[in-house]
Scaffold this active site. Structure first.
Site, PDB file in Angstrom:
ATOM      1  N   ALA A  69      31.396  38.959  35.339  1.00 18.93           N
ATOM      2  CA  ALA A  69      30.012  39.460  35.902  1.00 18.93           C
ATOM      3  C   ALA A  69      29.562  39.052  34.674  1.00 18.93           C
ATOM      4  O   ALA A  69      30.281  38.894  33.828  1.00 18.93           O
ATOM      5  CB  ALA A  69      30.526  40.783  35.703  1.00 18.93           C
ATOM      6  N   GLY A 117      35.085  39.683  37.304  1.00 19.65           N
ATOM      7  CA  GLY A 117      34.833  40.308  38.724  1.00 19.65           C
ATOM      8  C   GLY A 117      35.279  38.610  39.653  1.00 19.65           C
ATOM      9  O   GLY A 117      34.526  38.413  40.880  1.00 19.65           O
ATOM     10  N   GLU A 120      38.031  39.504  41.294  1.00 25.57           N
ATOM     11  CA  GLU A 120      37.607  40.410  42.229  1.00 25.57           C
ATOM     12  C   GLU A 120      37.366  40.394  43.856  1.00 25.57           C
ATOM     13  O   GLU A 120      37.469  40.847  44.602  1.00 25.57           O
ATOM     14  CB  GLU A 120      37.077  41.718  41.666  1.00 25.57           C
ATOM     15  CG  GLU A 120      37.013  42.141  40.959  1.00 25.57           C
ATOM     16  CD  GLU A 120      36.850  43.155  40.085  1.00 25.57           C
ATOM     17  OE1 GLU A 120      35.903  42.922  39.381  1.00 25.57           O
ATOM     18  OE2 GLU A 120      36.845  44.125  40.447  1.00 25.57           O
ATOM     19  N   GLU A 140      38.804  43.396  32.092  1.00 26.45           N
ATOM     20  CA  GLU A 140      38.147  44.775  31.937  1.00 26.45           C
ATOM     21  C   GLU A 140      38.183  45.734  31.128  1.00 26.45           C
ATOM     22  O   GLU A 140      37.084  46.314  30.463  1.00 26.45           O
ATOM     23  CB  GLU A 140      37.091  45.048  33.120  1.00 26.45           C
ATOM     24  CG  GLU A 140      36.611  44.296  33.918  1.00 26.45           C
ATOM     25  CD  GLU A 140      37.238  42.914  35.048  1.00 26.45           C
ATOM     26  OE1 GLU A 140      38.563  43.325  35.016  1.00 26.45           O
ATOM     27  OE2 GLU A 140      36.143  42.705  35.530  1.00 26.45           O
TER      28      GLU A 140
END
Ligand SMILES: NC(=O)c1ccc[n+]([C@@H]2O[C@H](COP(=O)([O-])OP(=O)(O)OC[C@H]3O[C@@H](n4cnc5c(N)ncnc54)[C@H](O)[C@@H]3O)[C@@H](O)[C@H]2O)c1
Length: 716
Positions: A69, A117, A120, A140
């Protein structure tokens, strides 16, 4: 083309297979920023509406797959509180789930770095094929958060709870073999075969040879664990993870709690729970600080690469003067990064020792499988030990690391200038002495800079590159470029005694000495400051630095800043030095040192320390932890503000990173400037005023008072 947007495009290949390519416009990497997320939603929608689509292959148009992200967009949302974060997370869940729910089989073709992300999103696919050149992970927790785009829900369902706990709690990047072994990907192939392999997987799914629907159902259902298995997977993991992370890093534990809570739930319910736990982590001061560190690191990297680009000089041959602790370390570091270096000393024994230390470090690398015996001997051959200046005429830079004595250094420079060419850079590794002062008397002061490495050189990432009054931009630029080439992080600072790091470290030591003077127990101070987050408390640090070195450096600082760094009392460290307690180097300082099983120094409390210092300390009394922290930290904070005020360091980003990389400032606190912001400027000023009678190291400089008056922060 089925869809084309600023980040994603969907193109029909053969037989109803669609390639959904992520190629974020105007960026060198793919990241999941607002634009990309909105575009993913639109692309997913377009694919869902097109009945001709029979399968989807997610690819990247960049050398990386997806780096994660966009962290720069987090600050504002996280600052707005838990509800705002839950909303963000739920928005991502809706979008990722819509992609996951496409009515056709999906595969991610992971060509390069796939993090956060990115991982993910790849987990939303039914299959994952990975290039042998790629890496995958969920880092993260290093930012004080945990995967909040469904990672804690999908990963355990794909690779099992045990593996998922390990991936998420450590934040480790996984190489393809590890990712395959854990089951995070279905195949690892050569980079050039990636797309063909991904398409072949889809074809098998389309032909019914692979049961993609069953695959998907596993991700949507609760985890298949009975009560005992759950207890094993999560409760025992919690003890280990909690112990490792400690109270200052709450994110891994929050991730585990979330995983435990969501294990028995279906996907949508589970994602809603993840969003709540994610929000708890996102609003912690630790997340703010660690994200700040990540961004500050980017600033530091950009600044140094801008400097390095200005350099016209390519350093191909270096030399170091002095083969002691620092000179030997510098020679090793240079050689291990491929740069040949001449190492000169006046003492043959020192040269032998320097070479044998480099040999020991390399042998350890061989033992760990990080290098080969052939590479080791190549590296060693790049260090040329010598007792004379024979080869100095052709070196591009000389790094001086002789004893910390201005007279000796100046004599060495005078001699050296006659041995090197006119454009050779001379860099001093002095830890405290002003570069402008050392340049006095030099014929070519423009070529003279400071290059302050930290001990042990091979471990410590920072090098302060110091610009004296007459140092040229070219010399600074070339030194910055060299520092980067040596695998270190350069931060350019202006000149003053102690430069940036030692200039703020010594006031911290002053705070410590005054606490002892007033009756604090050095062990208690160490304990409190270690709990605060420092890797070692001030007494222990003094032992590691070397008490004589510390006392000597303190004298230079006192001369440089007599108004606040010249004590009007005798410090305990001084007394210990007078009693031949020099710290770890001779086995006795504040503590005494025994060898542990591996031969490393182990600190042991020695009651005689208290007797020795009894003449300069008041009767022992208890101090509140808050008082200990304030009396040590406020002098550091006021001095960093003075350094910013005087332009010694250009930005609070660089100031904070210098302290993290140079002296191990607790990362979860982000640095001294971040510490001021988090404590609150009014509280900082109140503490300055409370303790100002102790000495001027506690006096709030104008910068801090102005910040208090205008309500400004260092960051944001
Ligand atoms: N030790 C640290 O933690 C540390 C950290 C950062 C910077 N520094 C600085 O690095 C410098 C070196 O410190 P050190 O700890 O490595 O010292 P050291 O005493 O271990 O080594 C100094 C070496 O310099 C040699 N030497 C003396 N005069 C010389 C000359 N004219 N030509 C060539 N060699 C000569 C000595 O023989 C000795 O081997 C100092 O300026 C110190 O302040 C030290």
């Amino acid at each position: 083309m089925l869809y084309s947007g600023p980040a994603f495009s969907a193109t029909a290949l053969d037989d109803g297979i669609v390639e959904l390519k992520f190629d974020l416009a105007g960026e060198s990497v793919n990241k999941l920023n607002r634009v990309a997320m909105a575009d993913l939603a639109a692309a997913t929608d377009a694919i869902a509406k097109d009945a001709s689509v029979k399968a989807v292959m997610l690819t990247s148009g960049k050398p990386v797959f997806i780096v994660g992200a966009d962290i720069t967009e987090f600050g504002g949302i996280f600052g707005a509180g838990e509800d705002a974060v839950v909303e963000l997370s739920m928005g991502a869940h809706k979008l990722f789930s819509a992609f996951e729910d496409l009515a056709v089989p999906t595969v991610a073709a992971i060509n390069g770095i796939c993090l956060g992300g990115g991982t993910e999103l790849a987990l939303c696919c039914d299959y994952r094929v990975m290039s042998a050149a790629a890496k995958m992970g969920l880092p993260e927790v290093k930012l004080g958060i945990f995967p909040g785009f469904g990672g804690t829900v999908r990963l355990p369902r794909v690779i099992g709870a045990d593996n998922a706990v390990e991936w998420i709690a450590t934040g480790a990047e996984k190489r393809p073999d590890a990712a395959l072994k854990d089951g995070a990907v279905d195949a690892v192939v050569a980079p050039e075969q990636l797309q063909a392999a991904a398409i072949a997987t889809l074809r098998q799914a389309m032909e019914g040879k692979l049961d993609w629907k069953a695959r998907r159902a596993e991700r949507l259902a609760p985890l298949k664990l009975n009560g005992t298995e759950q207890a094993m997977a999560f409760n025992s993991a919690m003890a280990v993870v909690g112990g490792k992370a400690g109270p200052n890093y709450p994110a891994p534990m929050l991730a585990l709690k979330s995983m435990q809570k969501t294990a028995g739930l279906g996907r949508d319910e589970a994602l809603a729970v993840e969003a709540k736990f994610f929000a708890k982590a996102a609003v912690t001061p630790q997340a703010e600080a660690l994200i700040g560190v990540f961004l500050a690191d980017q600033v530091v990297k950009k600044t140094s690469s801008a400097w390095a680009k200005k350099s016209k000089k390519d350093i191909k041959q270096a030399a170091v003067l002095g083969a002691g602790i620092m000179g030997g370390g510098i020679a090793y570091q240079s050689a291990s990064k491929g740069l040949p270096i001449v190492m000169k000393d006046i003492n043959n024994t020192a040269l032998d020792l320097g070479m044998s230390e480099a040999g020991k470090l390399l042998s350890k690398q061989v033992e760990k499988g990080r290098t080969t015996p052939e590479e080791m001997s190549k590296t060693l051959s790049r260090i040329r030990p010598t007792l004379n200046y024979g080869d100095f005429g052709s070196v591009d830079i000389v790094i001086e690391a002789v004893v910390e004595n201005p007279k000796v250094k100046k004599a060495v420079f005078a001699e050296l200038e006659g041995q090197v060419s006119d454009d050779t850079i001379i860099a001093s590794n002095t830890s405290t002495i002003s570069i402008t002062y050392l340049a006095e008397g030099l014929k070519r002061p423009a070529n003279f800079v400071g290059m302050h490495f930290f001990n042990p050189v091979h471990m410590m990432p920072l090098v302060e590159v110091i610009r004296g009054e007459k140092s040229s931009d070219e010399a600074i630029a070339a030194t910055v470029a060299l520092t980067t080439k040596m695998g270190k992080t350069p931060i350019v600072v202006n000149d003053c005694p102690g430069f940036l790091v030692n200039r703020v470290l010594f006031p911290y030591f002053d705070g410590f000495h005054m606490l002892l003077r007033d009756g604090a127990d050095f062990q208690a101070v160490d304990k409190v400051m270690e709990r605060f987050g420092w890797p070692m408390g001030p007494a222990y640090l003094m032992d590691v630095v070397g008490m004589d070195t510390a006392v000597h450096a303190a004298a230079v600082m006192a001369e440089g800043f007599p108004d606040r760094m010249k004590p009007d009392y005798k410090g305990a460290t001084q007394v210990l030095v007078e009693n031949d307690r020099l710290g770890q180097k001779n086995g006795k300082g504040y503590y005494v040192y025994e060898k542990d099983k591996k031969g490393r120094p182990k600190k042991v409390v020695d009651p005689t320390t208290y007797d020795l210092i009894s003449g300069v300390v008041a009767e022992r009394r208890e101090f509140e932890a808050d008082e200990i922290v304030a009396r040590c930290m406020i002098p550091m904070v006021t001095e960093i503000a003075r350094c910013l005020e005087e332009g010694i360091v250009a930005t609070p980003y660089e100031a904070d990173m210098a302290l993290l990389y140079g002296i191990g400032f607790p990362p979860f606190r982000g640095g001294a400037c971040r510490y001021v912001d988090q404590l609150g400027i009014d509280k900082v000023i109140a503490l300055c005023d409370k303790y100002q009678s102790l000495g001027k190291v506690y006096a709030a400089p104008k910068l801090l008072r102005d910040m208090a008056a205008s309500g400004k922060k260092f960051f944001g």
